[in-house]
Enzyme design. Structure first.
Site, PDB file in Angstrom:
ATOM      1  N   LYS A   1       2.775   2.727   3.179  1.00 10.52           N
ATOM      2  CA  LYS A   1       2.184   2.185   1.952  1.00 10.52           C
ATOM      3  C   LYS A   1       2.616   3.024   0.754  1.00 10.52           C
ATOM      4  O   LYS A   1       2.977   2.501  -0.297  1.00 10.52           O
ATOM      5  CB  LYS A   1       0.654   2.162   2.066  1.00 10.52           C
ATOM      6  CG  LYS A   1       0.144   1.055   2.979  1.00 10.52           C
ATOM      7  CD  LYS A   1      -1.326   1.216   3.327  1.00 10.52           C
ATOM      8  CE  LYS A   1      -1.740   0.190   4.381  1.00 10.52           C
ATOM      9  NZ  LYS A   1      -3.045   0.443   4.976  1.00 10.52           N
TER      10      LYS A   1
ATOM     11  N   GLN B   1      -8.222   3.849   4.384  1.00 11.12           N
ATOM     12  CA  GLN B   1      -7.597   3.467   5.646  1.00 11.12           C
ATOM     13  C   GLN B   1      -8.635   3.472   6.764  1.00 11.12           C
ATOM     14  O   GLN B   1      -9.405   4.419   6.917  1.00 11.12           O
ATOM     15  CB  GLN B   1      -6.445   4.440   5.969  1.00 11.12           C
ATOM     16  CG  GLN B   1      -5.600   4.053   7.170  1.00 11.12           C
ATOM     17  CD  GLN B   1      -4.791   2.774   6.974  1.00 11.12           C
ATOM     18  OE1 GLN B   1      -4.423   2.412   5.862  1.00 11.12           O
ATOM     19  NE2 GLN B   1      -4.508   2.080   8.057  1.00 11.12           N
TER      20      GLN B   1
ATOM     21  N   ASP C   1      -7.768  -4.367  -0.329  1.00 16.70           N
ATOM     22  CA  ASP C   1      -7.850  -4.894   1.037  1.00 16.70           C
ATOM     23  C   ASP C   1      -8.610  -6.224   1.089  1.00 16.70           C
ATOM     24  O   ASP C   1      -8.483  -6.974   2.058  1.00 16.70           O
ATOM     25  CB  ASP C   1      -8.623  -3.905   1.927  1.00 16.70           C
ATOM     26  CG  ASP C   1      -7.707  -2.947   2.671  1.00 16.70           C
ATOM     27  OD1 ASP C   1      -6.607  -3.366   3.066  1.00 16.70           O
ATOM     28  OD2 ASP C   1      -8.113  -1.787   2.863  1.00 16.70           O
TER      29      ASP C   1
HETATM   30  N1  GUN Z   1      -6.285  -0.179   9.365  1.00 20.17           N
HETATM   31  C1  GUN Z   1      -5.522  -1.089  10.020  1.00 20.17           C
HETATM   32  N2  GUN Z   1      -5.219  -2.116   9.204  1.00 20.17           N
HETATM   33  C2  GUN Z   1      -5.802  -1.844   8.022  1.00 20.17           C
HETATM   34  C3  GUN Z   1      -5.838  -2.541   6.773  1.00 20.17           C
HETATM   35  O1  GUN Z   1      -5.289  -3.621   6.595  1.00 20.17           O
HETATM   36  N3  GUN Z   1      -6.532  -1.923   5.784  1.00 20.17           N
HETATM   37  C4  GUN Z   1      -7.172  -0.744   5.950  1.00 20.17           C
HETATM   38  N4  GUN Z   1      -7.841  -0.240   4.924  1.00 20.17           N
HETATM   39  N5  GUN Z   1      -7.160  -0.081   7.088  1.00 20.17           N
HETATM   40  C5  GUN Z   1      -6.473  -0.642   8.120  1.00 20.17           C
END
Ligand code: GUN
Length: 282
Positions: free
Chosen positions: A51, A95, A118
């Site tokens: 990211k 995350q 998200d």
């Molecule tokens: N952990 C696994 N996939 C995701 C996601 O799409 N967003 C977040 N914040 N954590 C994750």
């Protein structure tokens, strides 16, 4: 049968995004994405690095805040509040998963819904379900972009979503419904899943079990989207769909890797950009 190339589409969108970001910068706004990682979950570390890399290459302000696994919930909440107030950040992402002593629900609730890239905040889930999406979960958002890119007309089609998570299954169903598909959500307790799946024009599989969907689940000519990311015995990345068996029956199919995965981060970047752009209109 056509294989949907998520990687190629993600690369194309990344180039277009850079140009859009440059324009926004000329207007005085640089999109900002801040990611919080608590602890050292190896998969999360890889996701977060990706990211950060993508945000930087798009020309964003990008920061990863890495916190110790024993960080208190109160300290994390205080940090989120501080980031909510900081105009530099248009997207805040915590995350998941979080360590067990921290309530995921409380943390997601603390993020300003307008910075919740998200789309996991209940306000954003509600906005999506009531037909006014603002921030939406990236994985189903990326799938919708792929389906549009490959000319899939959803009007009146039957769609089956296998999986009912808040991150993929539920928002996916709503997005398909919004495009006028007739949608069913199936899950681990659904009876006679292969027969149900075989009626679907569009089959979205997000159940998290390697090679779960075989040829006997698939209607000839169906569009098959595989959200799975599993490891087989040898450590190889495999999807939820048995690709070699299903591909010859499908009209369109996403591979793993190179299908849904690359589009997820792409949508996160697009939504951060859109959130930054909205601040101009404020
Ligand atoms: N952990 C696994 N996939 C995701 C996601 O799409 N967003 C977040 N914040 N954590 C994750």
């Amino acid at each position: 049968m056509t294989i949907i190339d998520g990687k190629a589409l993600a690369d194309k969108m990344a180039i277009a995004l850079k140009a859009k970001v440059n324009q926004l910068k000329s207007a005085g706004v640089t999109p900002g994405l801040v990611v919080i990682l608590v602890g050292e979950n190896p998969a999360s570390q890889v996701y977060v690095r990706n990211k950060e890399r993508r945000a930087t290459s798009a020309g964003f302000n990008s920061e990863v805040i890495r916190l110790a696994v024993d960080t208190s919930q109160a300290d994390l909440l205080a940090l989120i509040e501080q980031l909510n107030q900081d105009a530099k950040w248009h997207g805040i992402l915590v995350q998941l998963p979080l360590p067990a002593h921290i309530s995921e629900e409380k943390i997601l609730l603390a993020i300003d819904p307008d910075k919740d890239v998200d789309g996991f905040h209940p306000t954003n889930m509600g906005r999506l379900w009531s037909g006014n999406p603002v921030m939406i979960p990236s994985t189903p958002a990326g799938i919708m972009v792929m389906l549009a890119e490959y000319g899939v007309d959803l009007v009146g089609k039957t769609a089956l979503v296998i999986g009912r998570s808040n991150i993929v299954g539920k928002p996916m169903a709503q997005m398909l419904l919004d495009q006028h598909a007739t949608v069913t959500i199936a899950h681990s307790r659904t009876k006679d899943l292969p027969a149900l799946a075989k009626q679907a024009d569009v089959l979205i599989v997000a159940i998290g079990r390697g090679n779960f969907v075989t040829a006997d689940f698939v209607k000839p000519g169906a569009v098959v989207v595989d959200v799975g990311m599993n490891r087989d015995e040898s450590g190889k990345l495999i999807g939820d769909v048995k690709f070699d068996e299903v591909a010859p029956i499908a009209s369109l199919i996403t591979p793993v890797p190179g299908g849904v995965g690359p589009m997820t981060i792409t949508m996160l970047m697009e939504q951060t950009y859109e959130a930054a752009k909205r601040t101009l209109a404020d």
